[in-house]
Design a protein around this motif. Structure first.
Motif, PDB file in Angstrom:
ATOM      1  N   ASP A 101       0.859  -1.181   0.000  1.00  6.43           N
ATOM      2  CA  ASP A 101       0.000   0.000   0.000  1.00  6.43           C
ATOM      3  C   ASP A 101       0.902   1.239   0.000  1.00  6.43           C
ATOM      4  O   ASP A 101       1.538   1.550   0.995  1.00  6.43           O
ATOM      5  N   ILE A 102       0.966   1.914  -1.140  1.00  4.71           N
ATOM      6  CA  ILE A 102       1.812   3.104  -1.265  1.00  4.71           C
ATOM      7  C   ILE A 102       0.966   4.369  -1.386  1.00  4.71           C
ATOM      8  O   ILE A 102       1.452   5.412  -1.821  1.00  4.71           O
ATOM      9  N   THR A 103      -0.274   4.264  -0.958  1.00  2.00           N
ATOM     10  CA  THR A 103      -1.202   5.392  -1.030  1.00  2.00           C
ATOM     11  C   THR A 103      -0.628   6.622  -0.336  1.00  2.00           C
ATOM     12  O   THR A 103      -0.713   7.739  -0.865  1.00  2.00           O
ATOM     13  N   LYS A 104      -0.035   6.431   0.820  1.00  2.00           N
ATOM     14  CA  LYS A 104       0.515   7.544   1.592  1.00  2.00           C
ATOM     15  C   LYS A 104       1.600   8.283   0.794  1.00  2.00           C
ATOM     16  O   LYS A 104       1.654   9.507   0.795  1.00  2.00           O
ATOM     17  N   ILE A 105       2.425   7.540   0.097  1.00  2.00           N
ATOM     18  CA  ILE A 105       3.492   8.146  -0.720  1.00  2.00           C
ATOM     19  C   ILE A 105       2.882   8.873  -1.916  1.00  2.00           C
ATOM     20  O   ILE A 105       3.233  10.008  -2.215  1.00  2.00           O
ATOM     21  N   LYS A 106       1.958   8.207  -2.605  1.00  2.00           N
ATOM     22  CA  LYS A 106       1.348   8.807  -3.794  1.00  2.00           C
ATOM     23  C   LYS A 106       0.552  10.059  -3.469  1.00  2.00           C
ATOM     24  O   LYS A 106       0.473  10.978  -4.266  1.00  2.00           O
ATOM     25  N   ASN A 107      -0.060  10.091  -2.282  1.00  2.84           N
ATOM     26  CA  ASN A 107      -0.885  11.233  -1.894  1.00  2.84           C
ATOM     27  C   ASN A 107      -0.099  12.349  -1.206  1.00  2.84           C
ATOM     28  O   ASN A 107      -0.661  13.393  -0.903  1.00  2.84           O
ATOM     29  N   SER A 108       1.175  12.117  -0.970  1.00  5.18           N
ATOM     30  CA  SER A 108       1.987  13.155  -0.317  1.00  5.18           C
ATOM     31  C   SER A 108       2.406  14.197  -1.355  1.00  5.18           C
ATOM     32  O   SER A 108       2.237  14.005  -2.559  1.00  5.18           O
ATOM     33  N   ASN A 109       2.973  15.270  -0.899  1.00  7.90           N
ATOM     34  CA  ASN A 109       3.471  16.313  -1.801  1.00  7.90           C
ATOM     35  C   ASN A 109       4.882  16.021  -2.287  1.00  7.90           C
ATOM     36  O   ASN A 109       5.454  16.812  -3.017  1.00  7.90           O
ATOM     37  N   GLU A 110       5.421  14.890  -1.861  1.00  4.18           N
ATOM     38  CA  GLU A 110       6.787  14.541  -2.253  1.00  4.18           C
ATOM     39  C   GLU A 110       6.806  13.897  -3.636  1.00  4.18           C
ATOM     40  O   GLU A 110       5.840  13.246  -4.045  1.00  4.18           O
TER      41      GLU A 110
ATOM     42  N   PHE B 138       7.450  11.147  -6.188  1.00  4.04           N
ATOM     43  CA  PHE B 138       7.300   9.708  -5.975  1.00  4.04           C
ATOM     44  C   PHE B 138       8.612   8.930  -6.138  1.00  4.04           C
ATOM     45  O   PHE B 138       8.983   8.126  -5.283  1.00  4.04           O
ATOM     46  N   CYS B 139       9.301   9.119  -7.264  1.00  7.62           N
ATOM     47  CA  CYS B 139      10.464   8.284  -7.583  1.00  7.62           C
ATOM     48  C   CYS B 139      11.560   8.322  -6.515  1.00  7.62           C
ATOM     49  O   CYS B 139      12.008   7.269  -6.074  1.00  7.62           O
ATOM     50  N   PRO B 140      12.036   9.477  -6.083  1.00  4.60           N
ATOM     51  CA  PRO B 140      13.099   9.447  -5.077  1.00  4.60           C
ATOM     52  C   PRO B 140      12.634   8.851  -3.749  1.00  4.60           C
ATOM     53  O   PRO B 140      13.408   8.173  -3.072  1.00  4.60           O
ATOM     54  N   LYS B 141      11.383   9.070  -3.401  1.00  2.00           N
ATOM     55  CA  LYS B 141      10.878   8.528  -2.138  1.00  2.00           C
ATOM     56  C   LYS B 141      10.840   7.005  -2.181  1.00  2.00           C
ATOM     57  O   LYS B 141      11.306   6.334  -1.260  1.00  2.00           O
ATOM     58  N   ILE B 142      10.300   6.445  -3.251  1.00  2.00           N
ATOM     59  CA  ILE B 142      10.194   4.986  -3.337  1.00  2.00           C
ATOM     60  C   ILE B 142      11.585   4.362  -3.496  1.00  2.00           C
ATOM     61  O   ILE B 142      11.866   3.304  -2.930  1.00  2.00           O
ATOM     62  N   LEU B 143      12.474   5.015  -4.243  1.00  2.00           N
ATOM     63  CA  LEU B 143      13.849   4.511  -4.358  1.00  2.00           C
ATOM     64  C   LEU B 143      14.524   4.461  -2.996  1.00  2.00           C
ATOM     65  O   LEU B 143      15.188   3.479  -2.656  1.00  2.00           O
ATOM     66  N   HIS B 144      14.369   5.515  -2.232  1.00  2.00           N
ATOM     67  CA  HIS B 144      14.991   5.558  -0.915  1.00  2.00           C
ATOM     68  C   HIS B 144      14.447   4.445  -0.021  1.00  2.00           C
ATOM     69  O   HIS B 144      15.212   3.772   0.682  1.00  2.00           O
ATOM     70  N   LEU B 145      13.154   4.224  -0.054  1.00  2.00           N
ATOM     71  CA  LEU B 145      12.556   3.156   0.758  1.00  2.00           C
ATOM     72  C   LEU B 145      13.048   1.775   0.312  1.00  2.00           C
ATOM     73  O   LEU B 145      13.373   0.922   1.146  1.00  2.00           O
ATOM     74  N   ILE B 146      13.116   1.548  -0.988  1.00  2.00           N
ATOM     75  CA  ILE B 146      13.601   0.267  -1.510  1.00  2.00           C
ATOM     76  C   ILE B 146      15.036   0.027  -1.054  1.00  2.00           C
ATOM     77  O   ILE B 146      15.393  -1.059  -0.584  1.00  2.00           O
ATOM     78  N   PHE B 147      15.874   1.045  -1.169  1.00  2.00           N
ATOM     79  CA  PHE B 147      17.286   0.853  -0.857  1.00  2.00           C
ATOM     80  C   PHE B 147      17.577   0.853   0.645  1.00  2.00           C
ATOM     81  O   PHE B 147      18.608   0.350   1.062  1.00  2.00           O
TER      82      PHE B 147
ATOM     83  N   VAL C 130      16.689  -0.320 -10.925  1.00  2.00           N
ATOM     84  CA  VAL C 130      15.263  -0.289 -10.623  1.00  2.00           C
ATOM     85  C   VAL C 130      14.587   0.593 -11.659  1.00  2.00           C
ATOM     86  O   VAL C 130      15.071   1.674 -11.970  1.00  2.00           O
ATOM     87  N   SER C 131      13.475   0.121 -12.192  1.00  4.11           N
ATOM     88  CA  SER C 131      12.656   0.966 -13.056  1.00  4.11           C
ATOM     89  C   SER C 131      11.407   1.343 -12.287  1.00  4.11           C
ATOM     90  O   SER C 131      10.712   0.475 -11.775  1.00  4.11           O
ATOM     91  N   VAL C 132      11.142   2.627 -12.217  1.00  4.11           N
ATOM     92  CA  VAL C 132       9.961   3.122 -11.529  1.00  4.11           C
ATOM     93  C   VAL C 132       9.033   3.718 -12.583  1.00  4.11           C
ATOM     94  O   VAL C 132       9.421   4.619 -13.314  1.00  4.11           O
ATOM     95  N   ILE C 133       7.842   3.167 -12.658  1.00  3.12           N
ATOM     96  CA  ILE C 133       6.848   3.635 -13.623  1.00  3.12           C
ATOM     97  C   ILE C 133       5.605   4.029 -12.828  1.00  3.12           C
ATOM     98  O   ILE C 133       4.656   3.259 -12.717  1.00  3.12           O
ATOM     99  N   PRO C 134       5.593   5.233 -12.242  1.00  2.00           N
ATOM    100  CA  PRO C 134       4.528   5.593 -11.307  1.00  2.00           C
ATOM    101  C   PRO C 134       3.145   5.748 -11.931  1.00  2.00           C
ATOM    102  O   PRO C 134       2.150   5.692 -11.233  1.00  2.00           O
ATOM    103  N   TRP C 135       3.058   5.884 -13.239  1.00  4.96           N
ATOM    104  CA  TRP C 135       1.754   6.059 -13.861  1.00  4.96           C
ATOM    105  C   TRP C 135       1.143   4.713 -14.279  1.00  4.96           C
ATOM    106  O   TRP C 135       0.029   4.665 -14.767  1.00  4.96           O
TER     107      TRP C 135
END
Length: 149
Positions: free
Chosen positions: A28-37, A39-48, A131-136
């Motif tokens: 559930d990444i709703t919190k990340i997607k709904n934040s003002n941050e 997406f890509c750097p936030k999810i990368l940081h969490l993954i790593f 890592v490939s991030v495709i947020p859409w």
């Protein structure tokens, strides 16, 4: 290799059974997607954060077949070019401190966004994981099986 506690398992799967595997889990990444941050750097940081917590994700072989464990793994990620529908690979050093990592990410994005070739940022270190991030896009699984992986 001789002193490595995973030697038997490594040799079995490396030499006897040529295989790849994939694991998919829903998060559930709703919190990340709904934040003002962004997406890509936030999810990368969490993954790593997770990748760098486990030696198994930091283990590698050098060109002579010697086993080693990196102290840190850095993300290599893609920047998509909407106009040409191509992408470029960029890497950023991973820092536990998110603000420091984010600052580096933004610097690289600004520096390399306009370069339309695969190997955009030079001097890629050996301790990267792609890592490939495709947020859409929404999907439940992906397998990429590289012969020389």
């Amino acid at each position: 290799m001789e002193k490595w506690d995973r030697k038997e398992y490594f040799k079995h799967y490396f030499s006897n059974i040529s295989c790849t595997y994939s694991l998919t889990t829903k998060l559930d990444i709703t919190k990340i997607k709904n934040s003002n941050e962004e997406f890509c750097p936030k999810i990368l940081h969490l993954i790593f954060q997770v990748v760098n917590r486990y030696d198994e994700f930091k283990t590698s072989l050098d060109n002579d077949g010697r086993v080693g464990i990196f102290t840190k793994i850095n993300p290599s990620y893609t920047i998509f070019h909407k106009d040409s529908k191509t992408f470029s690979c960029v890497w950023t050093e991973y820092f536990e401190d998110y603000e420091r990592f984010y600052k580096e990410y933004l610097s690289h994005k600004k520096s390399f966004w306009h370069i339309k070739k695969i190997g955009t940022k030079p001097n890629t270190p050996k301790n990267v994981y792609s890592v490939s991030v495709i947020p859409w896009e929404s999907f439940d699984g992906l397998s990429l099986n590289l012969e020389k992986g």
